[in-house]
Design a protein around this motif. Sequence first.
Motif, PDB file in Angstrom:
ATOM      1  N   ILE A 263      40.456 135.664 -36.484  1.00 40.34           N
ATOM      2  CA  ILE A 263      40.088 134.946 -35.260  1.00 40.34           C
ATOM      3  C   ILE A 263      41.172 135.187 -34.212  1.00 40.34           C
ATOM      4  O   ILE A 263      42.328 134.792 -34.388  1.00 40.34           O
ATOM      5  CB  ILE A 263      39.928 133.442 -35.534  1.00 40.34           C
ATOM      6  N   VAL A 264      40.787 135.839 -33.128  1.00 38.72           N
ATOM      7  CA  VAL A 264      41.752 136.279 -32.121  1.00 38.72           C
ATOM      8  C   VAL A 264      41.466 135.622 -30.782  1.00 38.72           C
ATOM      9  O   VAL A 264      40.319 135.536 -30.346  1.00 38.72           O
ATOM     10  CB  VAL A 264      41.705 137.818 -31.957  1.00 38.72           C
ATOM     11  N   ASP A 265      42.524 135.141 -30.147  1.00 39.72           N
ATOM     12  CA  ASP A 265      42.436 134.617 -28.779  1.00 39.72           C
ATOM     13  C   ASP A 265      43.479 135.348 -27.946  1.00 39.72           C
ATOM     14  O   ASP A 265      44.683 135.150 -28.141  1.00 39.72           O
ATOM     15  CB  ASP A 265      42.691 133.110 -28.757  1.00 39.72           C
ATOM     16  N   LYS A 266      43.000 136.214 -27.073  1.00 35.97           N
ATOM     17  CA  LYS A 266      43.876 137.053 -26.246  1.00 35.97           C
ATOM     18  C   LYS A 266      44.802 137.882 -27.132  1.00 35.97           C
ATOM     19  O   LYS A 266      44.352 138.733 -27.868  1.00 35.97           O
ATOM     20  CB  LYS A 266      44.639 136.207 -25.233  1.00 35.97           C
ATOM     21  N   ASP A 267      46.109 137.616 -27.099  1.00 36.30           N
ATOM     22  CA  ASP A 267      47.055 138.430 -27.859  1.00 36.30           C
ATOM     23  C   ASP A 267      47.628 137.674 -29.054  1.00 36.30           C
ATOM     24  O   ASP A 267      48.711 137.981 -29.549  1.00 36.30           O
ATOM     25  CB  ASP A 267      48.199 138.895 -26.955  1.00 36.30           C
ATOM     26  N   GLU A 268      46.889 136.671 -29.550  1.00 34.19           N
ATOM     27  CA  GLU A 268      47.328 135.907 -30.711  1.00 34.19           C
ATOM     28  C   GLU A 268      46.218 135.842 -31.763  1.00 34.19           C
ATOM     29  O   GLU A 268      45.033 135.892 -31.430  1.00 34.19           O
ATOM     30  CB  GLU A 268      47.747 134.480 -30.314  1.00 34.19           C
ATOM     31  N   ILE A 269      46.614 135.704 -33.015  1.00 29.25           N
ATOM     32  CA  ILE A 269      45.658 135.613 -34.117  1.00 29.25           C
ATOM     33  C   ILE A 269      45.921 134.328 -34.898  1.00 29.25           C
ATOM     34  O   ILE A 269      47.074 133.871 -35.013  1.00 29.25           O
ATOM     35  CB  ILE A 269      45.745 136.842 -35.050  1.00 29.25           C
ATOM     36  N   LEU A 270      44.878 133.740 -35.441  1.00 33.12           N
ATOM     37  CA  LEU A 270      44.993 132.497 -36.191  1.00 33.12           C
ATOM     38  C   LEU A 270      45.407 132.798 -37.628  1.00 33.12           C
ATOM     39  O   LEU A 270      44.753 133.570 -38.329  1.00 33.12           O
ATOM     40  CB  LEU A 270      43.658 131.751 -36.186  1.00 33.12           C
ATOM     41  N   LEU A 271      46.493 132.178 -38.061  1.00 35.29           N
ATOM     42  CA  LEU A 271      46.958 132.326 -39.436  1.00 35.29           C
ATOM     43  C   LEU A 271      47.034 130.959 -40.112  1.00 35.29           C
ATOM     44  O   LEU A 271      47.192 129.927 -39.444  1.00 35.29           O
ATOM     45  CB  LEU A 271      48.332 132.989 -39.479  1.00 35.29           C
ATOM     46  N   GLU A 272      46.937 130.977 -41.432  1.00 39.57           N
ATOM     47  CA  GLU A 272      46.944 129.737 -42.208  1.00 39.57           C
ATOM     48  C   GLU A 272      48.065 129.783 -43.236  1.00 39.57           C
ATOM     49  O   GLU A 272      48.269 130.786 -43.915  1.00 39.57           O
ATOM     50  CB  GLU A 272      45.607 129.549 -42.925  1.00 39.57           C
TER      51      GLU A 272
END
Length: 386
Positions: A263-272
Amino acid sequence: MKRVVSDTRSKAIPSASSSQAPAAAWSDPGFSADVISWQKQHGRHALPWQNTRDAYRVWLSEIMLQQTQVAAVIPYYLRFLETFPTVASLAAAPSEDVMAHWSGLGYYSRARNLHKCAQTIVGEYGGVFPSDPELLEQLPGIGRSTAAAISAFSYGTRAAILDGNVKRVFARVFGVERYPGEKAVENELWLRAVALLPESGVEAYTQGLMDLGATLCTRNSPSCQRCPLAHRCIAYATGRTSELPIRKPKKTVPERQTTMLLIVDKDEILLEQRPDKGIWGGLLSLPELAAESASSSAQFDAAMTQAVARFGVATSQEKLSMFTHVFTHFKLHITPYHIALARRVERAGQDQYAWYPLAKMADAPLPAPVKKLLLAVFREPDLLTQ
């Protein structure tokens, strides 16, 4: 034609019923003398963790070398020492920094135990590793063989090791006819390992056993002609080096499925953040859909929509190629989905999640297959340049 074995070789290991045989019956000064002489002339002497009595460096190398080849360990070892030059600096480091430096080396419980052990050494032993193998064995992540190696190399303690390489050497030389991982057999091998300890030169002997298993008495295609123990080796004499040690009985390898969300928002990705226990414990990874979500197409689509909606509004979704990662005890089939958000939603109660810059993926504390996936998907130079 069978080869003739010298009369100086030890007798084959007895049956399980005789596991209480006195260790003295297996004593053989000639065995250790052969190993020590060979190690001094032909063994390894230039590894980064050799030629030192620094228990911290010895301990670090021994933990990294558990179930990992020397060539893979060396760059991790050197990078670790650059960042954590002392046990005190390692103990004081944030756990995420330790995990990041371990990322890709595998068996991540070693990294967690490494950090705990460093904190114990600083907190309970004043930053000094104990010399007693029994005390070392009580520390996180240190078993009997590792404790003996640390003590022998750091303090010259006369203690026996029995790692995988040594088991293979013993199984061939002494003709062990049963699987060395079986508890009764392992107990007998420990008795023999203790009985064979030399009165002096334990450092060269210990390193020699490791070197023999790693360079000559290898699992496949052993170099028996160059082995200092060939004249006493039962497996070599009987042409059974390919059969010994007895392999672990094969079992069907379980297979699991999972769906990972990029899941990407602009230049960041969601990590858990993964739980400390279980696979990839303590590392960052990608959010996953539960396996039961794939029971039907409709249920999967609904689960996917619900999972993404927790973090924002999706503008695109792409299914990527499935790949397989093989663990020690099972295979994991991973299907990744690349999801771009039109708008991010920030919500409370999601402390285990974090948005991570794509530009820093190469240094993130990620499992090796996840990092490989992300670098392959987001390989554009402008994203991966530090």
